[in-house]
Design an enzyme around this catalytic site. Structure first.
Site, mmCIF file in Angstrom:
data_model
loop_
_atom_site.group_PDB
_atom_site.id
_atom_site.type_symbol
_atom_site.label_atom_id
_atom_site.label_comp_id
_atom_site.label_asym_id
_atom_site.label_seq_id
_atom_site.Cartn_x
_atom_site.Cartn_y
_atom_site.Cartn_z
ATOM 1 N N PRO A 2 0.827 -1.207 0.000
ATOM 2 C CA PRO A 2 0.000 0.000 0.000
ATOM 3 C C PRO A 2 0.865 1.263 0.000
ATOM 4 O O PRO A 2 1.912 1.318 0.643
ATOM 5 C CB PRO A 2 -0.794 -0.119 1.302
ATOM 6 C CG PRO A 2 -0.788 -1.568 1.636
ATOM 7 C CD PRO A 2 0.526 -2.094 1.140
ATOM 8 N N GLU A 3 0.408 2.275 -0.728
ATOM 9 C CA GLU A 3 1.125 3.540 -0.735
ATOM 10 C C GLU A 3 0.583 4.442 0.374
ATOM 11 O O GLU A 3 -0.375 4.108 1.066
ATOM 12 C CB GLU A 3 1.029 4.174 -2.118
ATOM 13 C CG GLU A 3 1.552 3.212 -3.188
ATOM 14 C CD GLU A 3 2.001 3.879 -4.478
ATOM 15 O OE1 GLU A 3 2.314 5.087 -4.470
ATOM 16 O OE2 GLU A 3 2.075 3.165 -5.505
ATOM 17 N N LYS A 52 4.435 5.133 4.941
ATOM 18 C CA LYS A 52 3.776 3.833 4.965
ATOM 19 C C LYS A 52 3.692 3.257 6.379
ATOM 20 O O LYS A 52 3.477 2.053 6.559
ATOM 21 C CB LYS A 52 4.522 2.875 4.034
ATOM 22 C CG LYS A 52 4.555 3.375 2.587
ATOM 23 C CD LYS A 52 5.306 2.437 1.665
ATOM 24 C CE LYS A 52 5.349 3.005 0.248
ATOM 25 N NZ LYS A 52 6.035 2.092 -0.699
ATOM 26 N N ARG A 266 12.451 -2.836 -9.069
ATOM 27 C CA ARG A 266 11.026 -2.536 -9.219
ATOM 28 C C ARG A 266 10.705 -2.234 -10.674
ATOM 29 O O ARG A 266 11.560 -1.744 -11.429
ATOM 30 C CB ARG A 266 10.639 -1.325 -8.355
ATOM 31 C CG ARG A 266 10.891 -1.502 -6.871
ATOM 32 C CD ARG A 266 10.026 -2.608 -6.269
ATOM 33 N NE ARG A 266 8.616 -2.332 -6.425
ATOM 34 C CZ ARG A 266 7.886 -1.634 -5.539
ATOM 35 N NH1 ARG A 266 8.468 -1.143 -4.446
ATOM 36 N NH2 ARG A 266 6.602 -1.448 -5.715
#
Length: 287
Positions: A2-3, A52, A266
């Site tokens: 989750p951001e 986060k 990423r």
């Protein structure tokens, strides 16, 4: 993972459902059981997020000025589910369960990377390690700029470094760089102050929209499905985006196929036409 907008939404949800109330706290899975016992019956007095990281503050200690904090980092698999009425029999890996004293609501935390009871000084140490969060009023973008402007690391990697900037994940990273026309592989020290200020301002707006709406939506009005007469995006993340997970599809602005690659472990997405390689001095920057 989750951001940052998700954690700010969770902080608001915990505050709305349990804020100011004495709550029941348990750890059906077990690892947090001793800490839960210490918190059980105490009021949830404060909630906040930084990047986060989520913090749930419990008062009711011998020292009125002191707060015990539950520090939560969801990681890749952590989830929080809120429910009305009495909490059901626990199923699966529930690390933390909070319920109202009258059984009108409950919240279950499953599978987090971190769920730990920490003191005020320990909480401040977490904040100290993190970069400024575009969603926090106390954040100073200058702190991030000082690190970015001195670095030979790519802008793409710097935006994902939580010590530089907190809360930005792969979606916001890809989208804000597209919206500002910045090649993600540009070294941080080649970024202008004007570009950085635009990135920060855009992130504050986009991430605030994410808190409000519950999903990430980054396209401008002229590029929505309705405006362009195109099908809506179908993706578990929801929302309309320019380049994230759109590899090979035409750019919504110039129709050039969106590029993709792997960078610092990423996935990376960008439009080679809208985000061209940038001349640096007398040399052309070549990724």
């Amino acid at each position: 993972m989750p951001e940052g907008h998700t954690l700010h939404r969770l902080a608001a949800a915990y505050r709305q459902v349990f804020g100011g109330e004495s709550v029941r706290v348990s750890s059906p899975q077990g690892p947090f059981a001793q800490a839960a016992l210490r918190l059980d019956g105490r009021p949830l007095t404060s909630t906040e997020a930084h990047g986060k990281h989520l913090f749930l503050g419990f008062g009711g200690t011998a020292d009125p000025a002191s707060t015990d904090w539950v520090h939560i980092h969801l990681g890749l698999y952590g989830k929080v589910r809120f429910g009305e009425g009495p909490a059901p029999e626990p199923v699966g890996q529930i690390r933390l369960r909070i319920s109202t004293a009258d059984d009108t609501a409950h919240a279950d935390l499953r599978g987090p990377t971190t769920c730990a009871l920490i003191s005020d000084p320990e909480k401040q140490e977490v904040h100290r390690r993190l970069g400024p969060d575009p969603l926090r009023d106390d954040s100073l973008p200058e702190q991030a700029w000082q690190r970015v402007s001195r670095s030979g690391t790519t802008v793409a990697a710097l935006l994902m470094d939580q010590k530089v900037l907190s809360g930005v994940g792969n979606i916001y990273r890809a989208e804000v760089l597209f919206r500002q026309g910045i090649d993600p592989r540009l070294p941080g020290r080649a970024l202008t102050r004007e570009q950085w200020d635009a990135v920060w301002k855009d992130l504050t707006l986009l991430m605030a929209d994410g808190v409000r709406d519950g999903w990430i939506d980054t396209v401008r009005p002229e590029h929505t499905p309705q405006a362009m007469g195109r099908p809506a995006r179908e993706d578990a993340h929801g929302g309309e985006v320019y380049v994230y997970r759109r590899a090979g599809l035409p750019c919504l602005v110039c129709a050039t196929p969106v590029s993709a690659g792997t960078h610092a472990g990423r996935n990376l997405f960008w439009c080679p036409a809208c985000q061209p390689a940038t001349p640096i001095g007398s040399l052309q920057y070549r990724p």
